[in-house]
Design a protein around this motif. Structure first.
Motif, PDB file in Angstrom:
ATOM      1  N   LYS A  46       0.832  -1.201   0.000  1.00  0.00           N
ATOM      2  CA  LYS A  46       0.000   0.000   0.000  1.00  0.00           C
ATOM      3  C   LYS A  46       0.866   1.249   0.000  1.00  0.00           C
ATOM      4  CE  LYS A  46      -3.780  -2.115   2.693  1.00  0.00           C
ATOM      5  NZ  LYS A  46      -4.591  -2.004   3.937  1.00  0.00           N
ATOM      6  N   ARG A  47       0.258   2.370  -0.395  1.00  0.00           N
ATOM      7  CA  ARG A  47       0.926   3.670  -0.370  1.00  0.00           C
ATOM      8  C   ARG A  47       1.339   4.003   1.062  1.00  0.00           C
ATOM      9  NH1 ARG A  47       0.138   8.210  -4.054  1.00  0.00           N
ATOM     10  NH2 ARG A  47       0.755  10.170  -3.072  1.00  0.00           N
ATOM     11  N   TRP A  48       2.488   4.672   1.223  1.00  0.00           N
ATOM     12  CA  TRP A  48       3.023   4.961   2.550  1.00  0.00           C
ATOM     13  C   TRP A  48       2.409   6.223   3.158  1.00  0.00           C
ATOM     14  CZ3 TRP A  48       8.955   4.310   1.344  1.00  0.00           C
ATOM     15  CH2 TRP A  48       9.225   2.954   1.173  1.00  0.00           C
ATOM     16  N   SER A  49       1.215   6.129   3.646  1.00  0.00           N
ATOM     17  CA  SER A  49       0.659   7.215   4.446  1.00  0.00           C
ATOM     18  C   SER A  49       1.293   7.123   5.835  1.00  0.00           C
ATOM     19  CB  SER A  49      -0.855   7.056   4.565  1.00  0.00           C
ATOM     20  OG  SER A  49      -1.182   5.861   5.258  1.00  0.00           O
ATOM     21  N   PRO A  95       6.302   5.991 -16.719  1.00  0.00           N
ATOM     22  CA  PRO A  95       7.321   7.008 -16.437  1.00  0.00           C
ATOM     23  C   PRO A  95       7.438   7.305 -14.949  1.00  0.00           C
ATOM     24  CG  PRO A  95       5.367   8.006 -17.393  1.00  0.00           C
ATOM     25  CD  PRO A  95       5.169   6.532 -17.483  1.00  0.00           C
ATOM     26  N   ALA A  96       8.580   7.819 -14.560  1.00  0.00           N
ATOM     27  CA  ALA A  96       8.864   8.074 -13.149  1.00  0.00           C
ATOM     28  C   ALA A  96       7.850   9.037 -12.529  1.00  0.00           C
ATOM     29  CB  ALA A  96      10.280   8.627 -12.998  1.00  0.00           C
ATOM     30  N   PHE A  97       7.484  10.084 -13.259  1.00  0.00           N
ATOM     31  CA  PHE A  97       6.575  11.080 -12.676  1.00  0.00           C
ATOM     32  C   PHE A  97       5.221  10.461 -12.367  1.00  0.00           C
ATOM     33  CE2 PHE A  97       5.014  11.380 -17.027  1.00  0.00           C
ATOM     34  CZ  PHE A  97       3.667  11.660 -16.866  1.00  0.00           C
ATOM     35  N   LEU A  98       4.788   9.506 -13.198  1.00  0.00           N
ATOM     36  CA  LEU A  98       3.505   8.851 -12.967  1.00  0.00           C
ATOM     37  C   LEU A  98       3.588   7.904 -11.769  1.00  0.00           C
ATOM     38  CD1 LEU A  98       0.622   8.482 -13.883  1.00  0.00           C
ATOM     39  CD2 LEU A  98       1.404   6.725 -15.504  1.00  0.00           C
ATOM     40  N   PHE A 100       2.186   6.413  -6.347  1.00  0.00           N
ATOM     41  CA  PHE A 100       2.624   5.738  -5.119  1.00  0.00           C
ATOM     42  C   PHE A 100       3.289   6.648  -4.097  1.00  0.00           C
ATOM     43  CE2 PHE A 100       2.807   2.495  -8.529  1.00  0.00           C
ATOM     44  CZ  PHE A 100       1.840   1.630  -8.023  1.00  0.00           C
ATOM     45  N   GLY A 101       3.513   7.906  -4.449  1.00  0.00           N
ATOM     46  CA  GLY A 101       4.120   8.816  -3.497  1.00  0.00           C
ATOM     47  C   GLY A 101       5.513   8.376  -3.083  1.00  0.00           C
ATOM     48  N   LEU A 157      10.805   2.453  -4.085  1.00  0.00           N
ATOM     49  CA  LEU A 157      11.034   1.015  -4.228  1.00  0.00           C
ATOM     50  C   LEU A 157      11.034   0.593  -5.695  1.00  0.00           C
ATOM     51  CD1 LEU A 157       8.701  -0.371  -1.407  1.00  0.00           C
ATOM     52  CD2 LEU A 157      11.156   0.111  -1.273  1.00  0.00           C
ATOM     53  N   LEU A 158      10.359   1.377  -6.539  1.00  0.00           N
ATOM     54  CA  LEU A 158      10.209   1.043  -7.945  1.00  0.00           C
ATOM     55  C   LEU A 158      11.200   1.792  -8.839  1.00  0.00           C
ATOM     56  CD1 LEU A 158       6.306   1.283  -8.039  1.00  0.00           C
ATOM     57  CD2 LEU A 158       7.703  -0.758  -7.622  1.00  0.00           C
TER      58      LEU A 158
END
Length: 329
Positions: free
Chosen positions: A77-80, A283-286, A291-292, A297-298
């Motif tokens: 999951k996204r790191w909130s 792309p990196a910006f997307l 994922f913030g 990690l990606l």
């Protein structure tokens, strides 16, 4: 062998348990695997015992080895802020429970093998990293280091520790490959960002074999405290010891294959294995938008090498990504 495993029902714990039982039965040796769980009704194989954390707090049972794998998936999951707290708690609370159990046990386990991840090193690009390398401070490092430092406290009770820093584990049953199968089979798989970031991986079969190897090698040197201090170093021939506040030994191992690959190579290899095209690129910006902070990690690579295992004489059966995908076990 009497072994207690936290996180035993997970992607790695289940495979390790199955392989350990099979190996000991083949050699006509006694083995008992117990999974530590919060759910007393959790489904499990008939040859595995279950123990809840409440039962752990009261039991007087003894275990030769404890394998500590419990922890929520860092990339799930996204790191909130709430997710970060959950990731830490899912590792700290089970480890604290094990520490309390060991502290009051009259007969201590011979070894604690405690999970961690190559995230301990932080994002360092294509720089080769071994067990003696330093780290870059980021959330992944802090998460892993907090977990490791807590596990190392068992040395205060005379229990040796092996920290295993695991890379991306390859097997279609789960992990990264399991998540990518559907989009790749649909022909929409592709590389991430520029594809040059290095991915340090290990097949699940070699991960299981490596953990068995570490346990067997470290237990072999424990006829006495002095024998361990001398013979373990002789058997393993490694420079991967960790500093502790006492004379009880602690070691760290990178559980990665000796041939890390770029994301571009991983993508092409997975596509060839599935006989599917890999034309797409995220792309990196997307990725950062989607994922913030977790996108590190990606996007950011790590070239982590298993120097301690190699020095110890461990032989990988699936040293290439192609073998890891084709030779599943």
């Amino acid at each position: 062998m009497n072994i207690l495993i936290s996180g035993g029902s997970g992607f790695l714990g289940r495979a390790f348990s199955k392989a350990l039982i099979k190996r000991y039965q083949k050699d006509n040796k006694e083995v008992q695997v117990t999974w530590l769980t919060r759910d007393s009704k959790q489904a499990h194989p008939d040859d595995i015992k279950m123990m809840t954390y409440d039962e752990l707090a009261k039991t007087d049972k003894n275990y030769d080895v404890i394998l500590n794998l419990a922890g929520a998936g860092i990339a799930d999951k996204r790191w909130s802020d709430a997710r970060k707290e959950q990731l830490l708690a899912s590792r700290v609370k089970p480890t604290e429970a094990l520490l309390e159990f060991i502290a009051r046990s009259s007969t201590k386990p011979k070894l604690l093998v405690s999970g961690s991840a190559i995230g301990w090193y932080g994002a360092q690009g294509a720089r080769p990293l071994t067990e003696s390398s330093d780290f870059n401070t980021d959330f992944s490092h802090k998460l892993c280091d907090d977990w490791e430092q807590l596990a190392l406290k068992v040395t205060n009770y005379g229990v040796p520790v092996a920290i295993v820093r695991t890379g991306v584990v390859i097997h279609p049953d789960g992990g990264m490959v399991g998540k990518l199968l559907t989009p790749f089979k649909m022909g929409v798989g592709g590389q991430l960002a520029d594809g040059k970031q290095v991915m340090s991986w290990i097949s699940r079969a070699d991960w299981v074999r490596a953990v068995m190897f570490i346990i067997e090698q470290l237990l072999a040197g424990q006829a006495s405290q002095q024998a361990q201090l001398n013979s373990v170093d002789t058997v393993l021939k490694v420079d991967n010891d960790l500093k502790t506040a006492n004379d009880t030994p602690a070691y760290v191992y990178n559980l990665t294959a000796p041939n890390p690959v770029t994301n571009q190579t991983f993508t092409k290899t997975l596509g060839v294995w599935l006989h599917r095209p890999t034309f797409f690129t995220l792309p990196a910006f997307l990725l950062k938008l989607m994922f913030g902070e977790m996108s590190t990690l990606l996007i950011d690579g790590q070239k982590v090498l298993p120097q301690a295992l190699l020095n110890a004489g461990f032989e990988f059966r699936q040293p290439t990504l192609k073998q890891a995908l084709e030779q599943q076990s």
